[in-house]
Design a protein around this motif. Structure first.
Motif, short mmCIF file in Angstrom:
data_model
loop_
_atom_site.label_atom_id
_atom_site.label_comp_id
_atom_site.label_asym_id
_atom_site.label_seq_id
_atom_site.Cartn_x
_atom_site.Cartn_y
_atom_site.Cartn_z
N ILE A 21 0.76 -1.16 0.08
CA ILE A 21 0.05 -0.28 0.03
C ILE A 21 0.83 1.23 0.12
O ILE A 21 0.61 2.03 -0.74
N LEU A 22 1.93 1.31 0.93
CA LEU A 22 2.80 2.50 0.98
C LEU A 22 3.62 2.48 -0.41
O LEU A 22 3.74 3.63 -0.60
N VAL A 23 3.93 1.77 -0.95
CA VAL A 23 4.52 1.74 -2.21
C VAL A 23 3.73 2.39 -3.45
O VAL A 23 4.20 2.99 -4.20
N SER A 24 2.51 1.92 -3.30
CA SER A 24 1.46 2.22 -4.35
C SER A 24 0.67 3.81 -4.26
O SER A 24 0.56 4.25 -5.05
N ALA A 25 0.75 3.93 -3.03
CA ALA A 25 -0.20 5.04 -2.66
C ALA A 25 0.34 6.64 -3.09
O ALA A 25 -0.43 7.20 -3.43
N LEU A 97 8.29 13.95 3.00
CA LEU A 97 8.11 15.32 2.77
C LEU A 97 7.85 15.43 1.27
O LEU A 97 7.19 16.44 0.83
N TYR A 98 8.66 14.72 0.58
CA TYR A 98 8.44 14.94 -1.02
C TYR A 98 7.09 14.86 -1.41
O TYR A 98 6.51 15.43 -2.32
N SER A 99 6.55 13.60 -0.76
CA SER A 99 5.03 13.20 -1.31
C SER A 99 4.27 14.40 -1.05
O SER A 99 3.22 14.86 -1.79
N PHE A 100 4.23 15.08 0.41
CA PHE A 100 3.34 15.85 0.74
C PHE A 100 3.53 17.42 0.01
O PHE A 100 2.61 17.96 -0.23
N ILE A 194 -4.74 16.09 -2.68
CA ILE A 194 -5.15 15.75 -1.25
C ILE A 194 -4.58 14.40 -0.64
O ILE A 194 -4.29 14.24 0.20
N ILE A 195 -4.81 13.54 -1.85
CA ILE A 195 -4.43 12.18 -1.65
C ILE A 195 -2.75 12.03 -1.26
O ILE A 195 -2.27 11.50 -0.27
N ASN A 196 -1.87 12.74 -2.19
CA ASN A 196 -0.47 12.91 -1.85
C ASN A 196 -0.27 13.56 -0.62
O ASN A 196 0.74 13.05 0.21
N LYS A 197 -1.00 14.60 -0.40
CA LYS A 197 -0.70 15.08 1.09
C LYS A 197 -0.93 14.15 2.39
O LYS A 197 -0.32 14.06 3.30
N VAL A 198 -1.98 13.50 2.23
CA VAL A 198 -2.47 12.52 3.30
C VAL A 198 -1.49 11.55 3.35
O VAL A 198 -1.17 10.83 4.33
N VAL A 199 -0.95 11.02 2.01
CA VAL A 199 -0.24 9.87 2.11
C VAL A 199 1.17 10.30 2.90
O VAL A 199 1.92 9.58 3.59
N GLY A 200 1.65 11.59 2.20
CA GLY A 200 2.91 12.16 2.96
C GLY A 200 2.96 12.19 4.43
O GLY A 200 3.79 12.02 4.94
N SER A 201 1.81 12.81 4.91
CA SER A 201 1.68 13.01 6.30
C SER A 201 1.65 11.80 7.02
O SER A 201 2.35 11.65 8.08
N ILE A 202 1.18 10.64 6.49
CA ILE A 202 1.37 9.37 7.36
C ILE A 202 2.59 8.93 7.30
O ILE A 202 2.99 8.16 8.27
N VAL A 203 3.28 8.76 6.19
CA VAL A 203 4.73 8.49 6.11
C VAL A 203 5.52 9.35 6.80
O VAL A 203 6.46 8.76 7.65
N ILE A 204 5.14 10.71 6.96
CA ILE A 204 6.17 11.45 7.92
C ILE A 204 5.84 11.10 9.30
O ILE A 204 7.01 11.10 9.92
N ILE A 208 8.84 9.29 11.71
CA ILE A 208 9.41 10.34 12.93
C ILE A 208 9.21 9.48 14.10
O ILE A 208 10.04 9.33 15.24
N ILE A 209 7.95 8.58 14.61
CA ILE A 209 7.88 7.94 15.59
C ILE A 209 8.83 6.71 15.63
O ILE A 209 9.61 6.42 16.76
N VAL A 210 9.17 6.02 14.23
CA VAL A 210 10.20 5.02 14.30
C VAL A 210 11.55 5.45 14.82
O VAL A 210 12.59 5.12 15.39
#
Length: 226
Positions: A21-25, A97-100, A194-204, A208-210
């Motif tokens: 999912i993360l690779v495709s999103a 960050l790039y995706s966002f 919007i999809i890009n920003k949502v995906v970018g935010s999730i990855v960011i 950061i947590i990890v």
């Protein structure tokens, strides 16, 4: 090389689905192409476009997994494993960050042609578009390292994990084309951003947590091959 921890096949399958999912999103050129074809040609033309991208991602996943399996002795050292996980977190953070911040429509030509072409043609062209971007390997390396996805000398378990990657990618493309088809009357280029920003935010957030957890030793990867 024996593993001192129990291999949970269901856990590996779930990791594969999440990686797929993360690779495709992220909405790169093939994502935009999928949306355009769904709107202009129909949902199944868009979905076949996603299948072509999924096949390309699967090949890159195999290449990434094969390459990383050769360095597992190196990764088995706790110090090097720590460095790898830090590096993977940074890679994912930069990608998020790039995706966002990216605008996938900026350099994409919107076609007004009415010709649909065959489903095979749509799938093959999507495969070629995705396969022409080998930088996807960097993203997969980061995800594989973060999820401790590679398990050498366990072909059955790894086959299940790779099946999960395919399933996750297919799940994303099926869901995306279903959503775009349902809201086609109001879906525009803003929806793609919007999809890009949502995906970018999730990855960011995830990276950061990890990263914080790794730096402060809140958790560690399983020890490999001792």
């Amino acid at each position: 090389m024996p593993f001192p921890f129990h291999i949970n096949i269901l856990d590996l399958l779930c990791k594969g689905v999440l990686i797929g999912i993360l690779v495709s999103a992220p909405m790169g050129p093939v994502g935009v192409l999928c949306v355009q074809r769904t709107l202009n040609k129909g949902r199944w033309f868009g979905f076949v476009t996603g299948i072509g991208a999924c096949l390309s991602d699967f090949i890159y996943a195999l290449i990434t997994g094969l390459g990383m399996s050769f360095v597992m002795d190196f990764i088995s050292n706790s110090h090097y494993r720590y460095i790898l996980q830090i590096s993977a977190s940074v890679i994912l953070l930069l990608f998020g960050l790039y995706s966002f911040r990216s605008n996938p429509m900026k350099n994409v030509h919107v076609s007004n042609k009415n010709t649909k072409g065959s489903l095979v043609h749509n799938g093959v062209t999507a495969f070629l578009v995705t396969f022409s971007n080998p930088l996807i390997i960097m993203l997969m390396m980061g995800l594989f390292a973060q999820f401790a996805f590679i398990i050498p000398d366990h072909p059955f378990e790894m086959s299940v994990g790779y099946f999960g990657i395919i399933a996750g990618a297919m799940l994303w493309w099926y869901g995306l084309t279903w959503l775009v088809d349902k809201i086609r009357a109001v879906f525009d280029t803003n929806g793609i951003q919007i999809i890009n920003k949502v995906v970018g935010s999730i990855v960011i957030i995830m990276s950061i947590i990890v990263l914080i957890g790794t730096v402060f030793n809140l958790y560690t990867l399983p020890s490999i091959g001792q």
